[in-house]
Design a protein around this motif. Structure first.
Motif: not given
Length: 157
Positions: A38-42
């Protein structure tokens, strides 16, 4: 991977971020994603069915989504909470609508729908099993980084 089928996702993302949050967005060079990190926080997850079968993730860093939603709501947002999660779902829904129209314009019939919001860096983004590659398109915005991931299988090529 056919660029003509990836472009509607890029165009839809650019349009929605620009018109709903007045966020200026510049796409970076696409790359082949080789893991499920997952390359993000959301992230908002979309599925595409019909002439094109795909999964899509629109991933935001905490900084970018707080800035984008603050601009949308006209008030400063300081943490990822239920309002932010709902906003990511709404942004994802709006992008889905744009993509459905744009893919229809190139003669394909699809149904694009919002599936879920994924939060946390320790999560995986699992894409459709029928797709052979995941293309990542980074976006640099005035609020921070956004990453669009598109994985598809063209059913009628």
């Amino acid at each position: 991977m056919d660029v003509a089928l990836v472009n509607p996702f890029i165009e839809g993302t650019l349009h929605i971020l620009d018109t709903t949050a007045l966020v200026k967005v510049k796409p970076g060079p696409p790359f082949l994603k080789v893991n499920t990190d997952h390359n993000g926080d959301i992230s908002g997850i979309l599925s595409v069915e019909g002439d094109l079968e795909a999964t899509v993730a629109i991933s935001f860093t905490e900084k970018s989504i707080l800035g984008i939603v603050s601009a949308m709501f006209g008030e400063e947002m300081t943490e990822i909470n239920e309002e932010i999660i709902d906003a990511v779902g709404e942004i994802s829904n709006m992008i889905a609508g744009q993509v459905t129209t744009k893919i229809g314009d190139i003669g394909k019939k699809v149904k694009v729908k919002f599936v879920e919001v994924v939060t946390g860096r320790n999560k995986e983004i699992l894409h459709t099993q029928s797709g052979s590659h995941v293309v990542g398109i980074p976006f640099h915005t005035t609020k921070g980084k956004v990453l669009l991931e598109v994985c598809y299988s063209d059913q009628n090529s």
